[in-house]
Design an enzyme around this catalytic site. Structure first.
Site, PDB file in Angstrom:
ATOM      1  CB  SER A 110      -0.843   0.113   1.241  1.00 49.93           C
ATOM      2  OG  SER A 110      -1.546   1.171   1.059  1.00 49.93           O
ATOM      3  N   GLY A 111       0.554   2.165  -1.137  1.00 54.12           N
ATOM      4  CA  GLY A 111       1.361   3.349  -1.020  1.00 54.12           C
ATOM      5  C   GLY A 111       2.277   3.342  -2.064  1.00 54.12           C
ATOM      6  CB  THR A 115      -4.207   3.085  -7.752  1.00 56.63           C
ATOM      7  OG1 THR A 115      -4.551   2.189  -6.784  1.00 56.63           O
ATOM      8  CG2 THR A 115      -5.424   3.555  -8.270  1.00 56.63           C
ATOM      9  CG  ASN A 160      -1.605   5.196  -0.733  1.00 60.52           C
ATOM     10  OD1 ASN A 160      -1.903   6.375  -1.024  1.00 60.52           O
ATOM     11  ND2 ASN A 160      -2.104   4.321  -1.724  1.00 60.52           N
ATOM     12  CB  SER A 163      -4.601   2.740   0.596  1.00 61.27           C
ATOM     13  OG  SER A 163      -4.184   1.472   0.762  1.00 61.27           O
ATOM     14  CB  SER A 164      -6.714  -0.167  -4.165  1.00 59.66           C
ATOM     15  OG  SER A 164      -6.341   1.050  -5.125  1.00 59.66           O
ATOM     16  N   GLY A 390      -0.290  -5.913  -2.723  1.00 57.58           N
ATOM     17  CA  GLY A 390       1.260  -6.516  -2.301  1.00 57.58           C
ATOM     18  C   GLY A 390       1.459  -7.322  -1.241  1.00 57.58           C
ATOM     19  CD  GLU A 392      -1.646  -5.610   3.078  1.00 61.44           C
ATOM     20  OE1 GLU A 392      -2.178  -6.022   3.959  1.00 61.44           O
ATOM     21  OE2 GLU A 392      -2.078  -4.807   2.346  1.00 61.44           O
TER      22      GLU A 392
END
Length: 1079
Positions: A110-111, A115, A160, A163-164, A390, A392
């Site tokens: 994330s970040g 996206t 992020n 973040s998605s 990704g 984590e």
């Protein structure tokens, strides 16, 4: 220089190493240092073969312009410096030209910019594919689906701001030309737990904040919402405002995007109602209420939010309130109703909120797919874009991280498999011997998680379905029993004694050694999150709602289709989705983008090596490089290879005329490179060691320096020679111009001197000639004078003989002749003007010229009148003739006459031909109308006038009504014997008719008109031209015949009381008096 050489190659002006496969030496430290070096120079993209590594710069860079798109369009992958556009172009061209379905896998934590990377890929494909109204509409819909999904699926996290919180896979479908036809979106594992609870420093999904900030007051009123975020329990307040995020503007963007994608207005309103209902649902609180049996029952504290939520969704309030207090359990034919305590009520409330939001999100994806799906059934080419979590590794990892990391294990497995397969296929295609490559195969880890018998997910499902008491601890005990001997599973309570003293491994946790490293999972919540239960009572209440979407979102609540079978668990559903995704990816040609976050501060220009190193490890990038380098590190087609290095061999420089492969063979032989360092493929040269490539690059750089020195030397010599020749030509031109100037100046001096000499000579000659002429003139004058005197003497001598007899007569005649000559010349100078009315004439100079002077005056006046008459047209002559005739009739006889002299006789004052009012009357009169005017017909009874239309032709005289145009009387001119008028300035006149005629039956006409002079003049001219005479009587007293009686009309001078016009009054039956104003 070739087109390829003119552009920036991957090896030209390289900052660090653009392709990690060429990194030498290959260590984790050198890998990180190379990334840092490129990141510090704003080079955020690096290759590992065909894989793109992308570092998030946290700032805008000028590398995504339209010019950049054109620069990378239709270019070889390694032709330009590393860029995400190069990968997108390679994938698009392979799909369009080679008919190979493509997929682009974007991974990272994330970040890291996943996206944004997917947006860049889609925007590039949209920019380079075809154009047209339908194509542009499809592209716009595909691009506008992103804002909608981001609003409902993205949230602000500590890592992020956008973040998605779900995995997205989009299949973009193209036709045979490469134009987009539509797309299909699949979503994976929405983080629905975020709806009811957010970690500290994070926000709920964007749409909640966008709705409260950007919706109009009217919309909020309809949704029963307030802008104050603190009024909603589901919204965290510590990070409600995010720098750089304008929720109000983003809400307008989402509304516009939904409209472009194809959402109807009522659908948008229904979606917003569900979002508002979730906020209201979070505000429902419960209180315990004791029952007789000793158990606590939950009750709703404040029913206002419950009421508003039920109104929004069309739910019966009492039914929903009961569902929060009781739970019905069905087993075959038995139904058991149990009470819910406060904790269970809150669990039911949150479970409803999570299910409501996740199902709404799934419906949004389905609705978008309906709009963007391809409308045609022809065979399609497909490009898939996967944007998913990704790997984590957090301090506290739970069920969500376990599922995400399982997905990444599968992606790593397919990545290694497809990468090796691609390598092997290229070796076979090029005729290079394939050697087995040793690598870590993570299939054993995937099997640990997904095995249908002993896999962790299978055991979790089995534990969830087992009757009896099921807790997270019983699940961990089962894992410790079955997975204890697995080399990648670690637990402190397992049979494996080596972890008993491992204090980094808590008792309620287990650890899995993933390909990216060891991850510690806390089992708390595994069972509940996997069950993901929503009580059937709530499903049935939702199904009965009157809202348009609720029956679609909760089909299991249909009482007619009660299914007692337990719904599939979250783990089972996700494993099935991942399996379907893997099958889909295996049918496509993969392209990889590995996104890396350079720092945790979301700040530009900061590169945290430890954080990047951690991501490099769990993304398996070093493993990726080793796989690519296990065979040949570098390969290149023969043509670009020869173009790049041909200057290193005299035989290939500057042009090689044979096949490119033979040129490369000659080149490498001449450079004495060992045969084991390279191999010849069918279309490419394969180089085993990066050191060999860098040796070639160093030699090429040195050769380019030598060539540049040679070019500089030749150029400088040419430049100096050119300058010398230019100076030489300039000197010749300057000398020529100077000589010309000098000669011109010398010539001007000679010319001026010559002119001076000439002028002096001409002056001398002219003076000489002048003296001679003067002398001749004096001589001639002297001769003339002498001759004149001599002739005079002779004449006088002869004249003396006749002087006494004729001298007086001759002198008299000569004198008279000179006087007459002088008279005529003076008269010519003093003649008067050509106006006939000019009566001036020069004075008589001598008395004896009296007769001649008078006659000349008469002749001149006649001649002047003749010239004046010649200027007249026939029409003007007629006017003057009329005026002359009027003068003969009325001059010095009627006072009105002088005022009429200056007024032209127009005749038709009513414009009979064009005036529609009198069109009918004009048609009744057959002859040409000579005069048309309005007159007043005097009434004998009272002396007052009535307006009438007066028409005069050559035959008749007509009186008609001036309003209707109806003919009142028509009198032939032959019956008209005379006209009587006064001598005053009035306009009265009497038309006397022939006694005994038909026209005289009613007597004479007494009329009044301002144009009396013109009327009588025209009557007189018509009668005269026809050979008849009309008697015009001018008298201040005359008789008028009215039927059988004669009436005297008498004119008196004196001002009338009512104005300046004449008035008529009846004194008695025999007398009418007309008062005329004094002049």
């Amino acid at each position: 220089m070739s087109k390829m050489e003119a552009k920036t190659s991957l090896l030209d002006n390289m900052i660090g190493v653009g392709d990690m496969v060429l990194l030498e030496p290959l260590t984790e430290e050198s890998f990180i240092n190379n990334l840092k070096n490129r990141f510090d120079h704003s080079e955020i993209y690096t290759y590992i073969g065909s894989v793109v590594i992308s570092l998030n710069p946290y700032r805008p860079l000028p590398i995504y312009t339209a010019d950049k798109v054109e620069e990378y369009r239709n270019r070889n992958f390694y032709e330009l410096s590393p860029h995400i556009y190069a990968l997108a172009d390679e994938a698009y061209r392979s799909l369009r030209d080679q008919d190979k379905d493509q997929c682009i896998l974007i991974t990272g934590e994330s970040g890291a910019g996943k996206t944004e990377a997917s947006k860049l890929v889609m925007s590039y494909v949209a920019a380079v594919c075809g154009k047209g109204q339908e194509v542009n509409k499809v592209k716009e819909q595909l691009l506008q689906s992103n804002p909608v999904l981001e609003a409902f699926g993205n949230a602000k996290t500590v890592r992020n701001d956008n973040s998605s919180r779900f995995g997205k896979y989009m299949d973009i479908e193209f036709d045979f030309k490469g134009d987009p036809l539509g797309g299909v979106i699949s979503n994976y594992l929405l983080e629905k737990s975020r709806v009811v609870k957010q970690p500290r420093g994070e926000r709920n999904f964007h749409i909640f904040y966008q709705l409260l900030s950007g919706a109009s007051e009217d919309t909020l009123k309809k949704l029963k919402l307030d802008r104050d975020l603190s009024k909603y329990n589901y919204l965290s307040l510590d990070s409600a405002a995010v720098n750089g995020l304008d929720d109000a503007a983003n809400f307008r963007t989402v509304r516009n995007a939904m409209q472009i994608v194809g959402f109807m207005e009522d659908e948008v309103q229904s979606v917003l109602e569900l979002v508002a209902a979730i906020l209201k649902l979070g505000n429902i609180e419960f209180k315990p209420e004791s029952r007789v049996n000793g158990f606590d029952e939950s009750r709703v504290k404040d029913k206002n939010d419950l009421k508003e939520m039920c109104e929004l969704l069309g739910i019966e309030q009492s039914a929903l309130e009961r569902a929060f207090s009781f739970r019905t359990v069905e087993a075959r034919l038995d139904k058991v109703s149990t009470t819910l305590n406060v904790a269970q009520a809150y669990y039911a409330r949150d479970a409803l909120a999570k299910n409501l939001y996740s199902r709404l999100f799934s419906w949004l994806v389905t609705r978008i797919n309906e709009s963007i799906k391809a409308q045609t059934k022809v065979r399609k080419k497909v490009m898939g874009v996967l944007d998913i979590y990704g790997f984590e590794i957090f301090e506290d990892n739970s069920f969500e991280q376990f599922i995400i990391n399982y997905c990444n294990e599968k992606l790593q497995q397919i990545f290694i498999e497809l990468t090796l397969r691609e390598e092997q296929e290229e070796y076979v295609r090029e005729g290079i011997e394939w050697t087995n490559i040793e690598y870590f195969n993570n299939a054993i880890i995937c099997d640990l998680i997904e095995n249908n018998q002993n896999g962790i997910l299978a055991m979790l499902d089995e534990e969830c379905l087992r009757p009896g008491t099921v807790t997270d601890e019983t699940f961990l005990d089962k894992l410790n029993t079955i997975c204890a001997d697995h080399q990648h599973f670690e637990s402190r309570l397992s049979k494996n004694s080596k972890f008993l003293t491992d204090h980094t491994l808590p008792h309620n946790c287990f650890r899995i050694q993933h390909y990216a490293g060891k991850v510690l999972y806390r089992v708390e919540g595994f069972v509940d999150k996997n069950n993901d239960l929503l009580y059937r009572d709530l499903s049935q209440v939702m199904f009965k709602a009157n809202h348009s979407l609720m029956k679609l979102l909760f089909p299991e609540g249909n009482p007619n289709k009660v299914n007692l079978k337990r719904p599939p668990t979250a783990g089972f559903q996700f494993r099935a989705s991942v399996g379907t995704l893997m099958k889909n990816l295996l049918t496509k040609n993969p392209n990889y983008i590995r996104c890396i976050k350079p720092n945790d501060k979301k700040a530009a220009h900061i590169f945290t090596e430890s954080l990047v190193c951690h991501q490099v490890r769990y993304l398996g990038l070093m493993e990726n490089v080793r796989v690519r380098r296990a065979g040949y590190a570098f390969r290149q087609a023969y043509e670009p290879c020869l173009e790049r290095y041909k200057m290193l061999c005299k035989q290939t420089w500057p042009h090689w005329k044979g096949p490119a492969r033979e040129g490369v063979e000659v080149l490498l032989t001449d450079l004495q490179i060992p045969n084991e360092e390279f191999s010849y493929g069918r279309s490419k040269i394969f180089i085993r060691n990066p050191r060999t490539l860098f040796t070639l690059e160093n030699k090429r750089a040195q050769c380019l320096e030598d060539l540049a020195t040679l070019i500089q030397k030749i150029y400088r010599g040419w430049k100096r020679r050119t300058e010398f020749l230019l100076m030489k030509r300039s000197q010749v031109v300057v000398a020529a111009w100077y000589r010309r100037y000098a000669q011109q100046k010398k010539y001007q001096q000679i010319k001026s001197s010559t002119i001076v000499v000439q002028s002096f000579i001409r002056g001398w000659k002219a003076r000489k000639i002048l003296r001679e002429l003067k002398y001749q003139k004096r001589c001639q004058e002297a001769v003339t004078t002498i001759a004149a005197y001599w002739h005079g003497t002779q004449v006088r001598r002869e004249y003396r003989k006749f002087f006494r007899a004729n001298a007086g007569k001759k002198i008299y005649e000569f004198t008279i002749q000179r006087i007459m000559q002088k008279y005529f010349l003076e008269l010519k100078k003093t003649l008067p003007s050509m106006s006939p009315i000019d009566k001036s004439w020069p004075a008589r100079p001598y008395l004896f010229l009296e007769g001649a002077h008078t006659e000349l005056r008469r002749i001149f006046h006649l001649w002047r009148c003749k010239k004046y008459r010649e200027q007249f047209t026939e029409q003007k002559k007629a006017i003057f003739e009329e005026k002359l005739e009027a003068s003969e009739i009325f001059k010095d006889k009627k006072t009105l006459y002088p005022s009429s002299v200056g007024q032209p006789f127009k005749g038709d004052y009513l414009e009979m031909k064009t005036n529609p009012r009198y069109q009918k009357l004009n048609n009744l009169v057959e002859e040409k109308v000579i005069l048309a005017d309005i007159v007043n017909k005097i009434n004998r009874a009272n002396g007052k006038g009535a307006p009438r239309v007066f028409l005069l032709t050559k035959i008749n005289l007509v009186l008609a009504d001036h309003k209707t145009g109806q003919m009142k009387a028509s009198v032939p001119l032959s019956d008209l014997t005379g006209v009587s008028v006064s001598s005053q300035s009035d306009g009265f006149f009497a038309l006397r008719l022939k006694e005994g005629s038909a026209s005289a039956a009613k007597g004479d006409f007494l009329l009044s008109s301002e144009r009396l002079i013109e009327i009588i003049t025209k009557l007189h001219r018509i009668k005269t031209s026809s050979g008849e005479q009309i008697n015009i009587d001018i008298s201040d007293e005359f008789l008028v015949q009215f039927k059988q009686d004669k009436v005297c009309v008498k004119f008196l001078q004196g001002g009338p009381k009512n104005g300046n016009s004449a008035t008529c009054k009846r004194k008695n039956n025999r007398l009418l008096e007309v008062s005329v104003p004094s002049p």
